[in-house]
Design a protein around this motif. Structure first.
Motif, PDB file in Angstrom:
ATOM      1  N   LEU A   1      -5.316  24.636  13.611  1.00  0.00           N
ATOM      2  CA  LEU A   1      -5.636  24.072  14.919  1.00  0.00           C
ATOM      3  C   LEU A   1      -5.832  25.142  15.995  1.00  0.00           C
ATOM      4  N   PRO A   2      -5.034  26.216  16.040  1.00  0.00           N
ATOM      5  CA  PRO A   2      -5.285  27.250  17.058  1.00  0.00           C
ATOM      6  C   PRO A   2      -6.665  27.877  16.936  1.00  0.00           C
ATOM      7  N   GLU A   3      -7.120  28.145  15.683  1.00  0.00           N
ATOM      8  CA  GLU A   3      -8.443  28.725  15.499  1.00  0.00           C
ATOM      9  C   GLU A   3      -9.533  27.759  15.951  1.00  0.00           C
ATOM     10  N   LEU A   4      -9.338  26.469  15.686  1.00  0.00           N
ATOM     11  CA  LEU A   4     -10.319  25.479  16.128  1.00  0.00           C
ATOM     12  C   LEU A   4     -10.363  25.399  17.658  1.00  0.00           C
ATOM     13  N   GLU A   5      -9.197  25.463  18.284  1.00  0.00           N
ATOM     14  CA  GLU A   5      -9.164  25.398  19.747  1.00  0.00           C
ATOM     15  C   GLU A   5      -9.843  26.611  20.368  1.00  0.00           C
ATOM     16  N   ARG A   6      -9.639  27.787  19.776  1.00  0.00           N
ATOM     17  CA  ARG A   6     -10.279  28.990  20.318  1.00  0.00           C
ATOM     18  C   ARG A   6     -11.801  28.909  20.205  1.00  0.00           C
ATOM     19  N   ALA A   7     -12.302  28.192  19.193  1.00  0.00           N
ATOM     20  CA  ALA A   7     -13.743  28.017  19.039  1.00  0.00           C
ATOM     21  C   ALA A   7     -14.274  26.872  19.895  1.00  0.00           C
ATOM     22  N   GLY A   8     -13.401  26.197  20.628  1.00  0.00           N
ATOM     23  CA  GLY A   8     -13.829  25.090  21.469  1.00  0.00           C
ATOM     24  C   GLY A   8     -13.958  23.768  20.738  1.00  0.00           C
ATOM     25  N   ILE A   9     -13.395  23.685  19.526  1.00  0.00           N
ATOM     26  CA  ILE A   9     -13.484  22.476  18.716  1.00  0.00           C
ATOM     27  C   ILE A   9     -12.224  21.645  18.925  1.00  0.00           C
ATOM     28  N   ALA A  10     -12.398  20.406  19.354  1.00  0.00           N
ATOM     29  CA  ALA A  10     -11.272  19.516  19.630  1.00  0.00           C
ATOM     30  C   ALA A  10     -11.208  18.418  18.582  1.00  0.00           C
ATOM     31  N   LEU A  11      -9.989  18.060  18.157  1.00  0.00           N
ATOM     32  CA  LEU A  11      -9.774  17.019  17.156  1.00  0.00           C
ATOM     33  C   LEU A  11      -8.918  15.904  17.747  1.00  0.00           C
ATOM     34  N   GLU A  12      -9.311  14.672  17.442  1.00  0.00           N
ATOM     35  CA  GLU A  12      -8.490  13.519  17.779  1.00  0.00           C
ATOM     36  C   GLU A  12      -7.698  13.105  16.548  1.00  0.00           C
ATOM     37  N   GLU A  13      -6.406  13.009  16.697  1.00  0.00           N
ATOM     38  CA  GLU A  13      -5.506  12.612  15.613  1.00  0.00           C
ATOM     39  C   GLU A  13      -5.703  13.485  14.371  1.00  0.00           C
ATOM     40  N   PRO A  14      -5.359  14.776  14.463  1.00  0.00           N
ATOM     41  CA  PRO A  14      -5.506  15.650  13.296  1.00  0.00           C
ATOM     42  C   PRO A  14      -4.489  15.371  12.197  1.00  0.00           C
ATOM     43  N   ARG A  15      -3.537  14.496  12.447  1.00  0.00           N
ATOM     44  CA  ARG A  15      -2.567  14.116  11.407  1.00  0.00           C
ATOM     45  C   ARG A  15      -2.173  12.668  11.605  1.00  0.00           C
ATOM     46  N   GLY A  16      -1.752  12.047  10.518  1.00  0.00           N
ATOM     47  CA  GLY A  16      -1.358  10.655  10.600  1.00  0.00           C
ATOM     48  C   GLY A  16      -1.039  10.105   9.224  1.00  0.00           C
TER      49      GLY A  16
ATOM     50  N   PRO B   1     -20.324  23.407  23.906  1.00  0.00           N
ATOM     51  CA  PRO B   1     -20.710  24.822  23.878  1.00  0.00           C
ATOM     52  C   PRO B   1     -20.194  25.557  25.120  1.00  0.00           C
ATOM     53  N   PRO B   2     -19.493  26.658  24.939  1.00  0.00           N
ATOM     54  CA  PRO B   2     -19.046  27.445  26.100  1.00  0.00           C
ATOM     55  C   PRO B   2     -20.218  28.162  26.759  1.00  0.00           C
ATOM     56  N   ALA B   3     -20.016  28.571  28.003  1.00  0.00           N
ATOM     57  CA  ALA B   3     -21.098  29.223  28.753  1.00  0.00           C
ATOM     58  C   ALA B   3     -21.488  30.560  28.151  1.00  0.00           C
ATOM     59  N   ASP B   4     -20.531  31.258  27.532  1.00  0.00           N
ATOM     60  CA  ASP B   4     -20.812  32.587  26.982  1.00  0.00           C
ATOM     61  C   ASP B   4     -21.147  32.541  25.490  1.00  0.00           C
ATOM     62  N   LEU B   5     -21.604  31.397  24.992  1.00  0.00           N
ATOM     63  CA  LEU B   5     -21.902  31.271  23.568  1.00  0.00           C
ATOM     64  C   LEU B   5     -23.106  32.115  23.186  1.00  0.00           C
ATOM     65  N   ARG B   6     -22.970  32.859  22.089  1.00  0.00           N
ATOM     66  CA  ARG B   6     -24.089  33.612  21.533  1.00  0.00           C
ATOM     67  C   ARG B   6     -24.748  32.742  20.455  1.00  0.00           C
ATOM     68  N   VAL B   7     -25.996  32.350  20.723  1.00  0.00           N
ATOM     69  CA  VAL B   7     -26.682  31.437  19.805  1.00  0.00           C
ATOM     70  C   VAL B   7     -26.843  32.059  18.423  1.00  0.00           C
ATOM     71  N   SER B   8     -26.975  33.374  18.361  1.00  0.00           N
ATOM     72  CA  SER B   8     -27.174  34.041  17.079  1.00  0.00           C
ATOM     73  C   SER B   8     -25.891  34.137  16.256  1.00  0.00           C
ATOM     74  N   ASP B   9     -24.756  33.805  16.861  1.00  0.00           N
ATOM     75  CA  ASP B   9     -23.480  33.899  16.153  1.00  0.00           C
ATOM     76  C   ASP B   9     -22.684  32.609  16.364  1.00  0.00           C
ATOM     77  N   PRO B  10     -23.101  31.500  15.735  1.00  0.00           N
ATOM     78  CA  PRO B  10     -22.415  30.223  15.954  1.00  0.00           C
ATOM     79  C   PRO B  10     -21.010  30.245  15.372  1.00  0.00           C
ATOM     80  N   PRO B  11     -20.086  29.539  16.002  1.00  0.00           N
ATOM     81  CA  PRO B  11     -18.718  29.491  15.481  1.00  0.00           C
ATOM     82  C   PRO B  11     -18.657  28.860  14.096  1.00  0.00           C
ATOM     83  N   LEU B  12     -17.845  29.437  13.225  1.00  0.00           N
ATOM     84  CA  LEU B  12     -17.607  28.906  11.887  1.00  0.00           C
ATOM     85  C   LEU B  12     -16.120  29.065  11.592  1.00  0.00           C
TER      86      LEU B  12
END
Length: 301
Positions: free
Chosen positions: A233-248, A264-275
Motif C-alpha cells: 500500500l505505501p508504494e501504491l500511495e507514492r504512485a498516486g494509486i488509491a484503493l477502496e477496501e484493500p482488505r475484507g 495523474p500528478p502534475a510532475d508526471l513523466r509520460v515516458s515513464d508511467p508508474p508500474l
C-alpha cells in the motif's frame, strides 16, 4: 399456399456465463426460445465440441499464435474424462406456434480451468441455425477466485505439470496452507491498467477494479469466510494509486470489488508511467496469492 418465415426469440443475448463452480461439481442455467411464427418449428440443439469436424479443426495453428481479430474458435478447455463439459436438454423436439421451449444447460467441469467454453446452436428443420449462444465457465479446486484486469496468460491449457515439488510434498504431508512468502510463485498474474484520458483540460481520474469472489459449494462449511488483503500500500500511495477496501471478508456465493483510482500528478513523466507490483492474498480453505501489476498512464482522447 402461404409462405411463412419462421421466427424465434431467445431469452439470452450474447454469452451465457455459467460463472465459477468447484471442480467435479455442476451448475445449471436455463434459457427460453419462443416461437413467434404461425407454424410449428422442429428444432435440434448442437454443441461445437461435439461436431464431427472438431478434431480436424484442431489441427490448425493454435489460437494463441493468431492475432485476436482472427480468432473464431469457440471451443475451449475440455474435460479430461472425455465427457462433455456442457450439455443441454432437450436436444430435439418441436415448438408450437406462439409457444416457448425451455432449455437446461449444465456445466460439469472435472478439473480446474478458467477457460471452459463452447457454443450452442439451435437449429430449425435440421439445417437453419436460428440462434448461436457462446457458453463459458470456470472451475476451481478451491472456493475463491479473482477477476479483473488483463490476464497475463493464454486461454489454452498446457499439459505440463505446473505445481512445484515442494507444493506436492506439502499436499502429501496434509498441509492446507501455502506460506505464499515468495512473490515469484503466485497462482496467477493480472495487469490492471489505469488509463487517464487527456482531453486538453483537467485530467479525469482513471478507474479500474478487481473482483474477489467465494464459490458456493455444499462440500465446505458455509460459515467459513474468505478473507483477502492487498499489500504494498505505501508504494501504491507514492504512485498516486488509491484503493477502496484493500482488505475484507466475504461469505460463500458473494463477490466484493476492490476499486482502484489514479489521478495523474502534475510532475508526471509520460515516458515513464508508474508500474507498481502488489500481492493480493486470499485465505479460505488454503492461502493463495495473486500478483497484481498496477500500470498507470495518460492516453490522448
Amino acid at each position: 399456399g402461404h409462405g411463412v418465415v419462421p421466427g424465434t426469440v431467445c431469452s439470452v443475448e450474447g454469452v451465457l456465463d455459467m460463472g465459477y463452480v468447484m471442480a467435479r461439481e455442476q451448475v445449471t442455467r436455463t434459457l427460453q426460445v419462443q416461437n413467434t411464427s404461425s407454424l410449428t418449428l422442429p428444432y435440434s440443439t448442437q454443441l461445437d465440441s461435439l461436431s464431427p469436424t472438431w478434431d480436424t479443426d484442431r489441427q490448425n495453428i493454435p489460437a494463441f499464435l493468431s492475432p485476436s481479430v482472427r480468432r473464431t474458435e469457440f471451443v475451449g478447455t475440455q474435460n479430461y474424462s472425455g465427457l462433455s463439459v456442457f450439455s443441454v436438454f432437450p436436444t430435439k423436439g418441436e415448438i408450437e406456434a406462439g409457444k416457448s421451449q425451455e432449455f437446461v444447460v449444465t456445466f460439469s467441469p472435472d478439473h480446474e480451468s478458467l477457460y471452459y467454453s463452447d457454443r450452442l446452436r439451435v437449429v430449425l428443420f435440421g439445417k437453419q441455425t436460428a440462434h448461436e449462444i457462446p457458453l463459458k465457465g470456470a472451475a476451481r479446486e478451491h472456493p475463491m477466485f479473482v477477476e479483473g484486469g488483463v490476464p497475463l496468460d493464454v486461454p489454452v491449457e498446457s499439459l505440463a505439470v505446473t505445481s512445484s515439488v515442494a507444493s506436492q510434498e506439502a499436499l502429501r504431508a496434509g498441509l492446507t496452507d501455502c506460506l505464499c512468502l515468495e512473490p515469484q510463485e503466485p497462482v496467477r498474474s493480472l495487469l490492471l491498467l489505469l488509463e487517464s484520458v487527456d482531453g486538453g483540460g483537467p485530467a479525469e481520474p482513471a478507474r479500474a477494479e478487481l473482483r474477489v469472489g467465494a464459490v458456493e459449494t455444499p462440500l465446505l462449511a458455509a460459515k467459513k469466510a474468505v478473507e483477502f488483503s492487498l499489500d504494498s500500500l505505501p508504494e501504491l500511495e507514492r504512485a498516486g494509486i488509491a484503493l477502496e477496501e484493500p482488505r475484507g471478508a466475504l461469505d460463500r456465493g458473494h463477490e466484493r470489488s476492490v476499486r482502484v483510482s489514479w489521478a495523474p500528478p502534475a510532475d508526471l513523466r509520460v515516458s515513464d508511467p508508474p508500474l507498481v507490483t502488489a500481492l493480493l492474498t486470499l485465505k479460505g480453505d488454503i492461502t493463495e496469492c495473486y500478483r497484481v501489476l498496477f500500470m498507470a498512464r495518460v492516453v490522448s482522447a
